[in-house]
Design a protein around this motif. Structure first.
Motif, PDB file in Angstrom:
ATOM      1  N   SER A 103       7.832   9.361   1.467  1.00 36.38           N
ATOM      2  CA  SER A 103       7.427   8.823   0.845  1.00 36.38           C
ATOM      3  C   SER A 103       7.518   9.623  -1.009  1.00 36.38           C
ATOM      4  CB  SER A 103       5.362   9.644   1.409  1.00 36.38           C
ATOM      5  OG  SER A 103       5.761  10.841   0.384  1.00 36.38           O
ATOM      6  N   ARG A 104       7.869  10.357  -0.840  1.00 33.76           N
ATOM      7  CA  ARG A 104       8.229  10.455  -2.352  1.00 33.76           C
ATOM      8  C   ARG A 104       9.479   9.392  -2.901  1.00 33.76           C
ATOM      9  NH1 ARG A 104      11.339  16.483  -1.728  1.00 33.76           N
ATOM     10  NH2 ARG A 104      11.961  15.011  -0.028  1.00 33.76           N
ATOM     11  N   LEU A 105      10.636   8.934  -1.962  1.00 32.22           N
ATOM     12  CA  LEU A 105      11.175   7.575  -1.930  1.00 32.22           C
ATOM     13  C   LEU A 105      10.470   6.887  -2.310  1.00 32.22           C
ATOM     14  CD1 LEU A 105      13.729   8.779   0.227  1.00 32.22           C
ATOM     15  CD2 LEU A 105      14.002   9.766  -1.901  1.00 32.22           C
ATOM     16  N   TRP A 106       9.939   6.152  -1.901  1.00 29.58           N
ATOM     17  CA  TRP A 106       9.222   5.024  -1.981  1.00 29.58           C
ATOM     18  C   TRP A 106       8.194   5.104  -2.879  1.00 29.58           C
ATOM     19  CZ3 TRP A 106      10.010   1.247   0.663  1.00 29.58           C
ATOM     20  CH2 TRP A 106      10.876   1.278   1.903  1.00 29.58           C
ATOM     21  N   ILE A 107       7.277   6.651  -2.973  1.00 29.22           N
ATOM     22  CA  ILE A 107       7.072   5.950  -4.744  1.00 29.22           C
ATOM     23  C   ILE A 107       8.100   5.828  -5.922  1.00 29.22           C
ATOM     24  CG2 ILE A 107       5.790   7.925  -6.488  1.00 29.22           C
ATOM     25  CD1 ILE A 107       4.115   8.508  -3.748  1.00 29.22           C
ATOM     26  N   ALA A 108       8.794   6.676  -6.000  1.00 29.77           N
ATOM     27  CA  ALA A 108       9.664   6.631  -7.459  1.00 29.77           C
ATOM     28  C   ALA A 108      10.849   4.753  -6.495  1.00 29.77           C
ATOM     29  CB  ALA A 108      11.580   7.620  -6.781  1.00 29.77           C
ATOM     30  N   MET A 109      10.707   4.320  -6.098  1.00 29.26           N
ATOM     31  CA  MET A 109      11.279   2.662  -5.862  1.00 29.26           C
ATOM     32  C   MET A 109       9.728   1.736  -6.081  1.00 29.26           C
ATOM     33  SD  MET A 109      13.782   0.605  -3.250  1.00 29.26           S
ATOM     34  CE  MET A 109      12.152   0.516  -1.831  1.00 29.26           C
TER      35      MET A 109
END
Length: 504
Positions: free
Chosen positions: A365-371
């Motif tokens: 989820s952290r990667l999707w939030i960063a994007m």
């Protein structure tokens, strides 16, 4: 499951006696060319393997020396192993004549891999492990050539128990963490006291971000093997993420006393100083780890994180690029590059790297939030794309509890009040379940109370407002004002001016 019978190696009829033992002594002393020279007239399979392997390692040794001597400005060199061509020719001939053993096949596969002939290398390595399944080095080289699940499934491997270890490792490399975990847990039923399997289970759970279970396993490992250094760098990452200062300090002291000149030890000490906020000292230890092992992936990535903390973006980018050169599938390094370019206000570059990281680790989820946050920047302002990313993050077990609140705010910003109310309600349910409080809960309650009042659902609006009265300061005054407006609208039946919600 029925396994094939385990093949047994046949000894040479006449072992090359004194020559072989002398060559082995030279080999153990790292005098590889002397070892190869002693065996140049010997024809036994063991002697031929030792001679070829000594030549291969002599070429690797010279390649490393050239890399140091000819290193370019970015620390890269075009040095190659000069023995590969002759070894390829000789080992190919031996294989055609049937004069090669499984270890010779392993070496031939290694040479072909170095020459980038991956298809033939896979075929040769499969021959090697089918002939002699206990050579884990051959399995490891084969594993590094299985870059997709289709390639893995196409391998014609005998059904030996070593194959299960190989498949478990391959699933881990292909980021099929649940399958890998299931395989290792199955193996643990047979190898009940294997520290290696316990460590691999911890790795799989670490990839699934189950840090509490990982911590328990590593504590058990250290009780069974108190001088273990291998894999302890991962344990230090868990302690760092959980901010366990005393446990990380104890681990750093322990590995320092056991063997301070191991890359893992330096990495653990680097993590300890990083947690203390001593980033310069942390970089010193990550650099020390890289002097001991230039291809130590974790050290490059973690050093990049430290440079980001120190706002040294050129050094951070260089560290992350070194990491992806070593392993292009390391999503953490791609994510780090995205963060660094975002710091430099270059969102298009950042978006490219975030996309790379999320393609490698789509369940984080952290990667999707960063994007999503990258899409929200003023330069891009692609809010619909940001919403899609936040939705993916919410579906990927968003433990940081960011996605639902951001979805609500974005829908509110775009004037989609029904969707905003839906996500505020979901976020409120989550905060109640986790017993969290704070500005996000206040914001959700204000919006939902106002939204219910607008749609004449006065009972619901009053419930939300009553909960708002628990707050103090300006929040309480805001709640009282909103509650008065709701009660007036409820009793008079006339529309009353909306009370503006707090700005997001």
């Amino acid at each position: 499951m029925s396994y094939v019978s385990t093949p047994v190696m046949e000894e040479d009829e006449v072992v090359d006696g004194d020559f072989y033992l002398l060559a082995k002594s030279y080999f153990d002393c790292r005098e590889y060319r002397r070892a190869a020279h002693v065996l140049h007239d010997q024809n036994g399979k063991k002697s031929m393997f030792l001679r070829c392997y000594a030549l291969y390692l002599a070429g690797e040794k010279r390649k490393e020396e050239e890399m140091i001597e000819l290193e370019g400005p970015l620390g890269k060199s075009d040095a190659v192993n000069s023995e590969l061509v002759s070894l390829d020719r000789e080992l190919s001939t031996l294989r055609k004549n049937g004069m090669i053993d499984p270890f010779g096949l392993y070496l031939y596969g290694l040479v072909l891999k170095e020459k980038a002939n991956e298809n033939l290398a896979r075929t040769i390595l499969v021959e090697s492990v089918n002939s002699y399944p206990w050579n884990w080095n051959a399995w490891s080289e084969l594993l590094s050539l299985c870059t997709t699940i289709d390639i893995l499934n196409s391998l014609n491997l005998n059904n030996h128990w070593m194959k299960d270890f190989f498949l478990a490792g391959a699933y881990q490399e292909l980021r099929m963490h649940n399958e890998s975990l299931a395989k290792y847990e199955s193996l643990q039923g047979t190898f009940s006291f294997s520290n290696y399997i316990q460590a691999q289970i911890a790795k799989a759970q670490y990839s699934l971000r189950e840090f509490d279970q990982v911590e328990v396993i590593f504590e058990e490992l250290l009780r069974n093997d108190p001088f273990r250094v291998e894999d302890m760098d991962m344990y230090s990452n868990v302690l760092y993420a959980k901010e366990c200062f005393s446990a990380l300090s104890y681990l750093a002291h322990r590995v320092f006393m056991t063997d301070k000149y191991r890359p893992e030890s330096c990495c653990i000490i680097g993590n300890y100083y990083s947690l203390k906020g001593m980033h310069e000292k942390s970089v010193v230890y990550f650099r020390r780890a890289l002097k001991l092992n230039k291809k130590y992936l974790s050290a490059w990535t973690l050093m990049g994180h430290e440079y980001v903390e120190m706002k040294n973006t050129p050094a951070a980018i260089d560290a992350y690029r070194r990491a992806v050169d070593i392993n292009p599938c390391d999503y953490r390094a791609w994510y780090g590059l995205g963060q660094t370019y975002e710091m430099m206000c270059m969102p298009f570059y950042a978006l490219h790297y975030f996309r790379k990281s999320v393609s490698l680790q789509p369940n984080d989820s952290r990667l999707w939030i960063a994007m999503a946050q990258c899409y929200e920047t003023d330069q891009l302002h692609m809010l619909e794309e940001a919403i899609k990313c936040y939705r993916r993050a919410a579906n990927c077990n968003d433990r940081e509890a960011i996605a639902l609140h951001q979805l609500a705010k974005l829908h509110q910003k775009l004037g989609r009040h029904e969707e905003a109310a839906f996500y505020y309600e979901k976020d409120l349910e989550r905060m109640e379940a986790e017993e969290r409080e704070g500005p996000n809960m206040f914001e959700a309650l204000v919006f939902l109370a106002t939204h219910c009042k607008t749609h004449k659902r006065f009972e619901e609006a009053e419930v939300y407002c009553t909960r708002l009265l628990d707050y103090t300061g300006p929040e309480k005054e805001k709640a009282k004002s909103l509650l008065r407006a709701i009660r007036m609208a409820k009793t008079s039946g006339f529309p009353v001016m909306d009370v503006e919600p707090f700005p997001p």
